[in-house]
Design a protein around this motif. Sequence first.
Motif, mmCIF file in Angstrom:
data_model
loop_
_atom_site.group_PDB
_atom_site.id
_atom_site.type_symbol
_atom_site.label_atom_id
_atom_site.label_comp_id
_atom_site.label_asym_id
_atom_site.label_seq_id
_atom_site.Cartn_x
_atom_site.Cartn_y
_atom_site.Cartn_z
ATOM 1 N N PHE A 210 0.848 -1.190 0.000
ATOM 2 C CA PHE A 210 0.000 0.000 0.000
ATOM 3 C C PHE A 210 0.885 1.241 0.000
ATOM 4 O O PHE A 210 2.117 1.164 0.084
ATOM 5 N N LEU A 211 0.230 2.409 -0.038
ATOM 6 C CA LEU A 211 0.890 3.712 0.132
ATOM 7 C C LEU A 211 2.134 3.820 -0.748
ATOM 8 O O LEU A 211 3.255 4.026 -0.280
ATOM 9 N N ASP A 212 1.884 3.680 -2.051
ATOM 10 C CA ASP A 212 2.991 3.742 -3.023
ATOM 11 C C ASP A 212 4.083 2.732 -2.692
ATOM 12 O O ASP A 212 5.280 2.998 -2.795
ATOM 13 N N ASP A 213 3.646 1.542 -2.296
ATOM 14 C CA ASP A 213 4.545 0.418 -2.008
ATOM 15 C C ASP A 213 5.506 0.705 -0.862
ATOM 16 O O ASP A 213 6.604 0.131 -0.784
ATOM 17 N N MET A 288 15.871 -59.970 18.185
ATOM 18 C CA MET A 288 15.353 -59.772 16.829
ATOM 19 C C MET A 288 13.876 -59.523 16.962
ATOM 20 O O MET A 288 13.145 -60.316 17.574
ATOM 21 N N ASN A 289 13.420 -58.379 16.437
ATOM 22 C CA ASN A 289 12.003 -58.053 16.593
ATOM 23 C C ASN A 289 11.465 -57.411 15.327
ATOM 24 O O ASN A 289 12.212 -56.937 14.460
ATOM 25 N N TYR A 290 10.156 -57.379 15.242
ATOM 26 C CA TYR A 290 9.437 -56.869 14.072
ATOM 27 C C TYR A 290 8.291 -56.005 14.583
ATOM 28 O O TYR A 290 7.793 -56.198 15.700
ATOM 29 N N SER A 291 7.860 -55.057 13.765
ATOM 30 C CA SER A 291 6.764 -54.199 14.217
ATOM 31 C C SER A 291 6.038 -53.575 13.037
ATOM 32 O O SER A 291 6.598 -53.414 11.941
ATOM 33 N N VAL A 292 4.786 -53.235 13.298
ATOM 34 C CA VAL A 292 3.998 -52.408 12.380
ATOM 35 C C VAL A 292 3.492 -51.226 13.202
ATOM 36 O O VAL A 292 2.931 -51.405 14.288
ATOM 37 N N ASN A 293 3.737 -50.025 12.702
ATOM 38 C CA ASN A 293 3.342 -48.812 13.405
ATOM 39 C C ASN A 293 2.433 -47.986 12.509
ATOM 40 O O ASN A 293 2.837 -47.595 11.401
ATOM 41 N N ASP A 294 1.229 -47.764 12.975
ATOM 42 C CA ASP A 294 0.295 -46.905 12.246
ATOM 43 C C ASP A 294 0.475 -45.482 12.758
ATOM 44 O O ASP A 294 0.377 -45.227 13.968
ATOM 45 N N VAL A 295 0.734 -44.568 11.822
ATOM 46 C CA VAL A 295 1.139 -43.214 12.177
ATOM 47 C C VAL A 295 0.142 -42.211 11.602
ATOM 48 O O VAL A 295 -0.258 -42.306 10.430
ATOM 49 N N GLN A 296 -0.242 -41.262 12.411
ATOM 50 C CA GLN A 296 -1.023 -40.107 11.963
ATOM 51 C C GLN A 296 -0.207 -38.856 12.250
ATOM 52 O O GLN A 296 0.242 -38.654 13.382
ATOM 53 N N ARG A 297 -0.038 -38.050 11.228
ATOM 54 C CA ARG A 297 0.807 -36.873 11.380
ATOM 55 C C ARG A 297 0.075 -35.641 10.855
ATOM 56 O O ARG A 297 -0.521 -35.672 9.772
ATOM 57 N N GLU A 298 0.139 -34.567 11.632
ATOM 58 C CA GLU A 298 -0.422 -33.284 11.218
ATOM 59 C C GLU A 298 0.654 -32.216 11.362
ATOM 60 O O GLU A 298 1.430 -32.229 12.314
ATOM 61 N N ARG A 299 0.675 -31.311 10.398
ATOM 62 C CA ARG A 299 1.622 -30.201 10.451
ATOM 63 C C ARG A 299 0.917 -28.922 10.037
ATOM 64 O O ARG A 299 0.274 -28.864 8.986
ATOM 65 N N THR A 300 1.025 -27.895 10.883
ATOM 66 C CA THR A 300 0.433 -26.604 10.590
ATOM 67 C C THR A 300 1.515 -25.538 10.701
ATOM 68 O O THR A 300 2.247 -25.501 11.702
ATOM 69 N N ASN A 301 1.627 -24.721 9.666
ATOM 70 C CA ASN A 301 2.605 -23.635 9.645
ATOM 71 C C ASN A 301 1.907 -22.322 9.324
ATOM 72 O O ASN A 301 0.921 -22.293 8.585
ATOM 73 N N ALA A 302 2.448 -21.238 9.855
ATOM 74 C CA ALA A 302 1.991 -19.911 9.467
ATOM 75 C C ALA A 302 3.164 -18.944 9.557
ATOM 76 O O ALA A 302 4.026 -19.070 10.447
ATOM 77 N N MET A 303 3.219 -18.014 8.627
ATOM 78 C CA MET A 303 4.231 -16.965 8.621
ATOM 79 C C MET A 303 3.555 -15.641 8.306
ATOM 80 O O MET A 303 2.626 -15.588 7.490
ATOM 81 N N ALA A 304 4.029 -14.589 8.933
ATOM 82 C CA ALA A 304 3.517 -13.248 8.643
ATOM 83 C C ALA A 304 4.678 -12.268 8.704
ATOM 84 O O ALA A 304 5.484 -12.309 9.641
ATOM 85 N N THR A 305 4.767 -11.408 7.697
ATOM 86 C CA THR A 305 5.821 -10.394 7.655
ATOM 87 C C THR A 305 5.185 -9.050 7.325
ATOM 88 O O THR A 305 4.403 -8.934 6.371
ATOM 89 N N LEU A 306 5.515 -8.048 8.126
ATOM 90 C CA LEU A 306 5.031 -6.692 7.922
ATOM 91 C C LEU A 306 6.233 -5.786 7.701
ATOM 92 O O LEU A 306 7.192 -5.822 8.480
ATOM 93 N N GLN A 307 6.184 -5.001 6.622
ATOM 94 C CA GLN A 307 7.261 -4.061 6.332
ATOM 95 C C GLN A 307 6.702 -2.659 6.138
ATOM 96 O O GLN A 307 5.620 -2.477 5.564
ATOM 97 N N TYR A 308 7.502 -1.690 6.598
ATOM 98 C CA TYR A 308 7.116 -0.290 6.441
ATOM 99 C C TYR A 308 8.372 0.518 6.143
ATOM 100 O O TYR A 308 9.382 0.409 6.847
#
Length: 998
Positions: A210-213, A288-308
């Motif tokens: 805004f304001l002439d950039d 000696m071992n074996y496994s099965v792992n059921d995985v649920q993954r969520e990721r939330t990001n936010a960025m904000a930049t203000l310049q003057y």
Amino acid sequence: MLLKQFKKSRLSVALAVVLGSGSAPFAMAEESNESEKETNIEVIEVKGIQGSLYRSMDLKRGSSGVVDAISAEELGKFPDTNLAESLQRITGVTVSRANGEGSQITVRGFGPQYNLITLNGRQMPGTGYSRSYSLENLSSEAVKSLEVIKTAKADMPTGGLGATVNIVTRKPLNDPGQSFSFSAKGIYDESNVEGDDVTPEISGIYNQTFLDDSLGFVISASHQERDFQQQVANSQGWIAQTDNKTLAKADGSTFIDGRIRNEAGNILSHFTDEDGVPVAPSFFPRDMNYSVNDVQRERTNAMATLQYAPTEDLVLTADYVVTRALTGINGFGWGIWNSSTSGAPVVAYELDENGTALYSDIRGGDGSFTANRSTTEVNAQSVGLNIDWTLNDEWTLSLDYHDSSNEIDNGADKGLGGAGQVILGSDQLTSKIYDYRGGDVPHATINWNNGSTQLDPGAIDSNFSQFIHSPGESEIQQAQLNANWYPDFLDNLTKVDFGGSYTKQTLSGTTAWSGLRGGPGFNPSYTEIFPDSMFHLQSTAGLLDELAGGGAGLLPSYFYSFDFDEAVARQLAFINQDVAGENYYSADPYFDGIDSSNLIEEETSSLYITSAWEFDIADITVDVNLGLRYEKTEVSSTVKQKVEQQVVWASATEWVTLYEAGGDDNFFTQTGEYDVWLPMVDISAEVYEDLLVRVSASKTLGRPLLGDMVAGRSLSGSPKVGSRTGGIGNPGLLPLESVNFDVSFEYYYGDASYASIGLFSKDVSNFVSRSTNQITIDGLHDVYNSPRYLEAVSQLEAAGTSVTENSIFDQMIANGHGNASGQIEALSSDPLIVWDVTSPVNSDKKSVEGIELAVQHIFGESGFGFGANATFVSGDVKFDSYSLAQQQPLEGLGDSANFQAFYENDELSVKFTYAWRDSYLIGVGQSQGSADAPPQFAKEYGQLDASINYDINENITIFLEGININNETEEGYGRFEEQFLFARQYGSRYMLGGRVSF
């Protein structure tokens, strides 16, 4: 996409690069005015893959020192959705993976802890109680470029021994006007079983001025969900046996010993022990071992930049970055445990030429079925303020401050409050068989007392459960002041930068452990509390089917699953204090308070100066950058020192360390400090048209590992025989100091096309090595080899009974040596326990050398192009597999190569990328390995990814992406490839979506 293909002069190409990068908005306005006076000036914006390659090449060419970069293809579109996956396209950079995604990086053979991650030049805290930053937790939408700075710069924060990776985010005043991008995709992970077959990922970025950039902001947000299954085969460690008298002699059938022999038939001792004495060890797996792992993954990001920018000379910037990543795991495991791998319990074996057991049949120990649950939350945030002030034509000032933190908490499951593991099974067996004589996955079979290889559900008992809560946090407050001076009184001096910084880094972590609850070790038996209906028989036919030996042919061919909550509830109800006394069942990690608490504070004050010079030598312009940085660091480490009370033999398979109740008196503090001078010089010259030569020399540092700096002493809480280990930290460790030398040749021969070769060497002093000493501690006596223990052994031998941990324990109980809880306590007349205690010390100098090759080529206006690079590294920092002495090699050292091929026109782009990494050292020490601290190596890995983008019009794009479409698996081993450690299978995943932008 490339909006318009063209063939222009080098000047036109340079203009296109600048305009495409959006790095000179005010210059653009001036060019617009000039264009009214001139005719036929074509302004072309380069986007898409080729635009990204133009900008990356331009940054590489224009930088001082050795720098590689990756640039966003357009607003909101980075080449990969994961920043680590993007970085592995850069020469010399390889990634380590977590849950099948790129997570942390190794550069030129130096692992994650020796590479520094910065965000817009600010040092970022590691993930939790760590120096290593996990890049999979940061989305790429607001990222403009990634810069991998491989040579030193005096004005940068220190700690990047391999490299410094600077994440550059978008700034609104650099991209004036209004722009917007929104994308949505569905993720299909072919490994998924329990979760949703298709999960969402949405992201958006909006830029407005805004304001002439003079005023602007940019905001971005993203949210990703992913459901998948991890399939694993795993051995926790290998035990080295140097006493060959305990093994039965080879007879060609039951006992096969393939170790190298001399003409007289004697085994050759081509290993050395910790004292350098030649030995001929044998190696057996702890489990000696074996496994099965059921995985649920969520990721939330936010960025904000203000310049003057209130004036043309002053720019104020404020920014905020926040990340939340949540990973939930529900899994089942099953396998065998060898209480002892000495010769006595061994029924049969086959050893290869190095003494590694390819086949073993061992009595004693147990077989188990495990349910595990954990939810881990990562919360990171960064608040930053920046002031850029141009005083006049000669002077500019910059003041930058940020406060950043990164927390990790494995207790995000509010119902559990930590990570839980419930282990049920039985020790009612005759022997257990380990077989790795064919295929990529070892097989394990248990011969149960019921005469079969399948346990009856009614015989399943409580082994033990454990619950752990171990949150950690890394925080950084950093202030940096920089002055730029452009003097005009010397023709050759073009710029002087100087300034200083103050950085306070705080790393803290606590651990609470419930101890081993529910027995432990089938002592006493609680089979009656688990009904047969609680257990569900499962087939292993689909497990690890991408590996030879997995799938339908895998042994064991079954496992039992059960409900985690039901198993916990039943044990809470029945194994109460009235029944079990002090060993009653509890799911509380804080059963006896906080077990350990660690706090490390580092305060670093820095001063620096750099200067840029330009000389003409025989019609060749030579650019020289000289710099010097001084730093002083003060370290303080405070820990809660646990006081060991005694070690009890809790069951045939379990030993437990008991501790005294602790309070504030148990806190212990140690300090350390160091200061360093870090000089650097960069020289570059275009010795022939488009041929650039660079020479760089510098001194850099890498800070000691956190685990090495923790004050005080710690001993194993589960000190099984052969694993009586401990550690003593050293807050006074000096940093690793590296003297570096780089030479590179870069030929920029066409539009976005170049070839380069680079040579580098690093001589690292103050390398940290391990010193292990055997100590005893007053009051900690040992049941093992006590008079009562030896008496039981003699009684068993006289009766002709097999001598195993199980039979010895039972005999001692029969002899009346058990307490009210059925455990065997040490007596004051018993010998003291001998502990192998390791401490880190600064030691010798080691070196790393390497060569980097890269080529990037665009085939004219055809739309086709490719890029390829390879890195070859070597040095005297490798692990010697034939030495049983403690070693401290360089983790991550290994060769790597990357290849990218693409086609692009006005509407369509298709790209294939392949990343290859040779075998490398993951680390030293195995969780259940012997005291010689054996290594963990990763096998070579190659992953193929692909993407297709189609522009419906100027504003709408649809795309299809494939990750790991060759379904590569991860494999690891110990001293030799025959010493299997792990195999992990994740499968391929595909993303279909669309993007709207304007």
